[in-house]
Enzyme design. Structure first.
Site, short mmCIF file in Angstrom:
data_model
loop_
_atom_site.label_atom_id
_atom_site.label_comp_id
_atom_site.label_asym_id
_atom_site.label_seq_id
_atom_site.Cartn_x
_atom_site.Cartn_y
_atom_site.Cartn_z
CD1 TRP A 102 -2.46 -2.04 1.68
CD2 TRP A 102 -3.14 -0.84 -0.09
NE1 TRP A 102 -3.58 -2.63 1.15
CE2 TRP A 102 -4.01 -1.93 0.08
CE3 TRP A 102 -3.36 0.05 -1.15
CZ2 TRP A 102 -5.11 -2.16 -0.77
CZ3 TRP A 102 -4.44 -0.18 -2.00
CH2 TRP A 102 -5.30 -1.27 -1.80
CG ASP A 174 -3.01 4.23 4.15
OD1 ASP A 174 -4.06 4.10 4.79
OD2 ASP A 174 -2.78 3.63 3.07
CE LYS A 198 -8.99 -2.47 3.80
NZ LYS A 198 -7.92 -1.71 3.22
C1 PLP Z 1 -7.44 -1.14 1.94
C2 PLP Z 1 -6.34 -0.17 2.00
C3 PLP Z 1 -6.22 0.90 1.09
C4 PLP Z 1 -7.16 1.07 -0.07
O1 PLP Z 1 -8.41 1.44 0.31
P1 PLP Z 1 -9.57 1.69 -0.76
O2 PLP Z 1 -10.64 2.21 0.13
O3 PLP Z 1 -9.89 0.39 -1.41
O4 PLP Z 1 -9.10 2.71 -1.72
C5 PLP Z 1 -5.19 1.79 1.25
N1 PLP Z 1 -4.30 1.65 2.24
C6 PLP Z 1 -4.36 0.63 3.13
C7 PLP Z 1 -3.35 0.54 4.21
C8 PLP Z 1 -5.38 -0.30 3.03
O5 PLP Z 1 -5.45 -1.31 3.92
#
Ligand code: PLP
Length: 362
Positions: A102, A174, A198
């Protein structure tokens, strides 16, 4: 039907109590005679709920008043663009720490909007273990507009617990797969973002927690719906927000508060992760090669030493109500995502199954 424990990395399990409450008031919310998703986001009853959700989140994370909380669209990936658009002016560059898939994707997207300095901190050791450069050894650029990193790599199962000291350069994180899983000091960050699906609620909602000083410097080409200042000025209602996801996130925040808050869930999260890692480490049938201190407590990848048994493992797990254990296609093997909503009973059921499967295969 046997009870199902869903180990999906996202969209992920939600607390049963939250789902039941949402179900009970699905077609008649607060005696309005309407579903919450049918109401105007500008109705007083909706706005009161939205404000309460924000207040509960501020409470849970101890977010100071000089930070804005924005309820956005566009997911984690939307923020891969929004962050450089808002925080990276021409003539400056931003540091991107890469320790997994990511953070790598975030850096690749940011390149479209400005000058990026990619810093790879991943170290594959000769004994096969995966480790990282310690946070105080990161070769950061003191003039950077910001430092971006991903404290929990969802695909790779790598977590960075120490918060880097960036010497005044805004730190951007993030936290899509780790927000609300353990206590953090928000004041150490310039900006935190997280897709909801999540650890917060359903997909469609993205949270941005941003220090006021970082607002108002967006690149000219920034779409208005991605402009943090515009969002902040309009209480995240410049355009129609994801109203149902916002409502459900609010229910999750209440659930978490009732449980004792982030500190209480962190304790349970540690117990869950310890239980699973102990099971993996105490057998040579299963492996996880991430160095101890960088192991994720939310997403736990593991591999069967005999990969030809993968399919059988997944089928039998599914029969036991243990679903979505297949690892991400780029790393293979298995992955158990055990976010806040996963009860310890789910992890216990998983390790019981793993031990039984190992016995059966010998
Ligand atoms: C799932 C995830 C993303 C992407 O998220 P989307 O909502 O599908 O764009 C980005 N960063 C991390 C750490 C993730 O777990």
């Amino acid at each position: 039907m046997t009870e199902v424990f869903n180990f999906c990395a996202g969209p992920a399990m939600l607390p049963k109590a939250v789902m039941t409450k949402a179900q009970n008031e699905f077609i008649n919310w607060n005696d309005t005679g309407s579903s919450v998703m049918e109401l105007s986001h500008r109705s007083s009853i909706y706005m009161a709920m939205a404000a309460e959700a924000e207040a509960d989140l501020r409470d849970l994370m101890a977010i100071p008043d000089n930070y804005k909380v924005l309820f956005c669209h566009g997911g984690g990936r939307g923020q891969f663009s929004a962050v450089p658009l808002n925080l990276l002016p021409q003539g400056k560059s931003a540091d991107y720490i890469v320790n997994g898939s990511w953070s790598k994707a975030a850096a690749a997207e940011a390149k479209n909007f400005g000058d990026i300095n990619v810093i790879n901190i991943r170290e594959e050791r000769s004994d096969g273990a995966t480790s990282l450069t310690a946070v105080n050894q990161w070769p950061l650029n003191n003039d950077a507009a910001y430092v971006h990193y991903c404290p929990n790599e969802t695909v790779d199962g790598i977590e960075i617990n120490d918060i880097p000291d960036t010497h005044g350069v805004p730190l951007v994180a993030d936290m899509s797969s780790t927000i609300l899983s353990h206590e953090i000091d928000v004041t150490k960050f310039g900006l935190i973002y997280a897709g909801a699906q999540k650890n917060i609620g359903p997909s469609g909602l993205t949270l941005v927690i941003v220090h006021e000083d970082l607002l108002g410097h967006a690149q000219l080409a920034t779409p208005c719906i991605m402009n943090y200042q515009t969002s902040a000025n309009n209480d995240s209602m410049y355009n129609t927000p994801p109203t149902y996801s916002w409502y459900l996130a609010g229910l999750v925040f209440k659930w978490l508060k009732e449980l004792g808050g982030v500190k209480a869930i962190a304790k349970i999260n540690k117990e869950k992760a310890d239980l699973l890692y102990q099971t993996i480490d105490s057998s040579n049938f299963y492996t996880n090669n991430i160095e101890q201190q960088y192991r994720s407590k939310m997403n736990i990848p593991f591999w069967l030493t005999d990969e030809s048994l993968n399919e059988k493992f997944l089928i039998q797990a599914e029969q036991q109500g243990l679903t979505a254990l297949k690892g991400h296609r780029i790393v293979g093997g298995m992955r158990a995502s055990i976010y806040n909503a996963m009860p310890i009973e789910g992890v216990q059921a998983l390790v019981d199954f793993m031990k039984k499967f190992e016995k059966g295969a010998r």
